[in-house]
Design a protein around this motif. Structure first.
Motif, PDB file in Angstrom:
ATOM      1  N   GLN A  88      35.025  51.512  -6.152  1.00  0.00           N
ATOM      2  CA  GLN A  88      34.129  51.759  -7.193  1.00  0.00           C
ATOM      3  C   GLN A  88      32.758  51.553  -6.642  1.00  0.00           C
ATOM      4  OE1 GLN A  88      34.954  50.554 -11.325  1.00  0.00           O
ATOM      5  NE2 GLN A  88      36.699  49.394 -10.405  1.00  0.00           N
ATOM      6  N   GLN A  89      32.319  50.654  -5.830  1.00  0.00           N
ATOM      7  CA  GLN A  89      31.171  50.276  -5.330  1.00  0.00           C
ATOM      8  C   GLN A  89      30.628  51.505  -4.187  1.00  0.00           C
ATOM      9  OE1 GLN A  89      29.133  47.237  -6.035  1.00  0.00           O
ATOM     10  NE2 GLN A  89      30.711  47.469  -7.668  1.00  0.00           N
ATOM     11  N   VAL A  90      31.480  52.389  -3.673  1.00  0.00           N
ATOM     12  CA  VAL A  90      31.415  53.384  -2.557  1.00  0.00           C
ATOM     13  C   VAL A  90      30.630  54.522  -3.292  1.00  0.00           C
ATOM     14  CG1 VAL A  90      32.460  54.896  -0.803  1.00  0.00           C
ATOM     15  CG2 VAL A  90      32.864  52.454  -0.992  1.00  0.00           C
ATOM     16  N   ASP A  91      29.315  54.485  -3.259  1.00  0.00           N
ATOM     17  CA  ASP A  91      28.606  55.647  -3.835  1.00  0.00           C
ATOM     18  C   ASP A  91      27.770  56.500  -2.885  1.00  0.00           C
ATOM     19  OD1 ASP A  91      26.660  54.083  -3.346  1.00  0.00           O
ATOM     20  OD2 ASP A  91      26.015  53.698  -5.360  1.00  0.00           O
ATOM     21  N   GLY A  92      27.830  56.244  -1.866  1.00  0.00           N
ATOM     22  CA  GLY A  92      27.153  57.146  -0.876  1.00  0.00           C
ATOM     23  C   GLY A  92      25.603  56.484  -0.863  1.00  0.00           C
ATOM     24  N   LYS A  93      25.410  55.446  -1.565  1.00  0.00           N
ATOM     25  CA  LYS A  93      23.955  55.145  -1.543  1.00  0.00           C
ATOM     26  C   LYS A  93      23.852  53.649  -0.695  1.00  0.00           C
ATOM     27  CE  LYS A  93      22.721  57.793  -5.125  1.00  0.00           C
ATOM     28  NZ  LYS A  93      22.414  58.051  -6.747  1.00  0.00           N
ATOM     29  N   ARG A  94      24.844  52.850  -1.146  1.00  0.00           N
ATOM     30  CA  ARG A  94      24.898  51.439  -0.846  1.00  0.00           C
ATOM     31  C   ARG A  94      25.597  51.163   0.480  1.00  0.00           C
ATOM     32  NH1 ARG A  94      27.746  49.219  -6.284  1.00  0.00           N
ATOM     33  NH2 ARG A  94      26.427  50.733  -7.684  1.00  0.00           N
ATOM     34  N   SER A  95      24.887  50.345   1.233  1.00  0.00           N
ATOM     35  CA  SER A  95      25.448  49.883   2.427  1.00  0.00           C
ATOM     36  C   SER A  95      26.850  49.010   2.466  1.00  0.00           C
ATOM     37  CB  SER A  95      24.506  49.128   3.407  1.00  0.00           C
ATOM     38  OG  SER A  95      24.222  47.851   2.874  1.00  0.00           O
ATOM     39  N   VAL A  96      27.499  49.108   3.625  1.00  0.00           N
ATOM     40  CA  VAL A  96      28.767  48.064   3.372  1.00  0.00           C
ATOM     41  C   VAL A  96      28.235  46.574   3.116  1.00  0.00           C
ATOM     42  CG1 VAL A  96      30.574  47.217   4.863  1.00  0.00           C
ATOM     43  CG2 VAL A  96      29.973  49.517   5.033  1.00  0.00           C
ATOM     44  N   ALA A  97      27.053  46.308   3.658  1.00  0.00           N
ATOM     45  CA  ALA A  97      26.655  44.891   3.349  1.00  0.00           C
ATOM     46  C   ALA A  97      26.280  44.837   2.022  1.00  0.00           C
ATOM     47  CB  ALA A  97      25.402  44.719   4.116  1.00  0.00           C
ATOM     48  N   GLU A  98      25.611  45.592   1.252  1.00  0.00           N
ATOM     49  CA  GLU A  98      25.294  45.683  -0.250  1.00  0.00           C
ATOM     50  C   GLU A  98      26.478  45.599  -1.020  1.00  0.00           C
ATOM     51  OE1 GLU A  98      20.969  47.955  -0.550  1.00  0.00           O
ATOM     52  OE2 GLU A  98      22.853  49.290   0.092  1.00  0.00           O
ATOM     53  N   ILE A  99      27.527  46.644  -0.492  1.00  0.00           N
ATOM     54  CA  ILE A  99      28.852  46.338  -1.264  1.00  0.00           C
ATOM     55  C   ILE A  99      29.405  44.979  -1.271  1.00  0.00           C
ATOM     56  CG2 ILE A  99      31.320  47.178  -1.480  1.00  0.00           C
ATOM     57  CD1 ILE A  99      29.956  49.955  -0.519  1.00  0.00           C
ATOM     58  N   ILE A 100      29.457  44.422  -0.079  1.00  0.00           N
ATOM     59  CA  ILE A 100      29.918  42.740   0.217  1.00  0.00           C
ATOM     60  C   ILE A 100      29.244  41.941  -0.757  1.00  0.00           C
ATOM     61  CG2 ILE A 100      30.087  41.235   1.724  1.00  0.00           C
ATOM     62  CD1 ILE A 100      30.904  43.171   3.833  1.00  0.00           C
ATOM     63  N   ASP A 101      27.919  42.092  -0.581  1.00  0.00           N
ATOM     64  CA  ASP A 101      27.045  41.114  -1.702  1.00  0.00           C
ATOM     65  C   ASP A 101      27.248  41.550  -2.977  1.00  0.00           C
ATOM     66  OD1 ASP A 101      25.653  40.230   0.559  1.00  0.00           O
ATOM     67  OD2 ASP A 101      23.936  41.485   0.382  1.00  0.00           O
ATOM     68  N   ASN A 102      27.261  42.625  -3.614  1.00  0.00           N
ATOM     69  CA  ASN A 102      27.619  42.819  -5.098  1.00  0.00           C
ATOM     70  C   ASN A 102      29.035  42.235  -5.287  1.00  0.00           C
ATOM     71  OD1 ASN A 102      25.403  44.485  -5.414  1.00  0.00           O
ATOM     72  ND2 ASN A 102      26.495  46.387  -5.215  1.00  0.00           N
ATOM     73  N   LEU A 103      29.898  42.377  -4.506  1.00  0.00           N
ATOM     74  CA  LEU A 103      31.536  42.055  -4.831  1.00  0.00           C
ATOM     75  C   LEU A 103      31.417  40.293  -4.782  1.00  0.00           C
ATOM     76  CD1 LEU A 103      33.622  44.811  -3.331  1.00  0.00           C
ATOM     77  CD2 LEU A 103      33.248  44.247  -5.593  1.00  0.00           C
ATOM     78  N   HIS A 104      30.600  39.845  -3.823  1.00  0.00           N
ATOM     79  CA  HIS A 104      30.769  38.587  -3.538  1.00  0.00           C
ATOM     80  C   HIS A 104      30.001  37.759  -4.781  1.00  0.00           C
ATOM     81  CE1 HIS A 104      29.576  34.663  -1.832  1.00  0.00           C
ATOM     82  NE2 HIS A 104      30.781  34.866  -1.141  1.00  0.00           N
ATOM     83  N   GLN A 105      29.135  38.653  -5.295  1.00  0.00           N
ATOM     84  CA  GLN A 105      28.422  37.940  -6.704  1.00  0.00           C
ATOM     85  C   GLN A 105      29.471  37.864  -7.665  1.00  0.00           C
ATOM     86  OE1 GLN A 105      24.491  39.650  -7.290  1.00  0.00           O
ATOM     87  NE2 GLN A 105      23.901  39.166  -5.072  1.00  0.00           N
TER      88      GLN A 105
END
Length: 92
Positions: free
Chosen positions: A47-64
């Motif tokens: 659901q975080q994979v949108d073609g705009k966020r990096s893998v690092a940003e996805i990890i940060d979002n889910l970690h939060q």
């Protein structure tokens, strides 16, 4: 591959579509030849994979969102690698 993919931006591969399937009670990845039933963790990640966020940003979002899950960073990286190897996503 692991940490070297952190700056990459994943996108769901053309021909695939992520959606919640009420009949299955989970997220699925649809493609012309069939359907991949996803567990809750895989659904949350994709659901975080949108073609705009990096893998690092996805990890940060889910970690939060899930701060009490031990080893979440490694689990997300492992899933991203599997999804890429299975051609579900592409890394840009």
């Amino acid at each position: 591959m692991t940490s070297t993919i952190l700056p990459n931006v994943p996108a769901i591969r053309r021909g695939f579509r992520l959606q919640f399937e009420p009949a299955q009670g989970c997220h699925v990845l649809l493609y012309p030849e069939g359907m991949i039933k996803l567990n809750d963790s895989a659904g949350e990640i994709l659901q975080q994979v949108d073609g705009k966020r990096s893998v690092a940003e996805i990890i940060d979002n889910l970690h939060q969102r899930f701060p009490d899950v031990p080893g979440i960073d490694e689990d997300i990286l492992a899933f991203i690698e599997v999804a890429h190897a299975q051609f579900w996503i592409e890394l840009r």
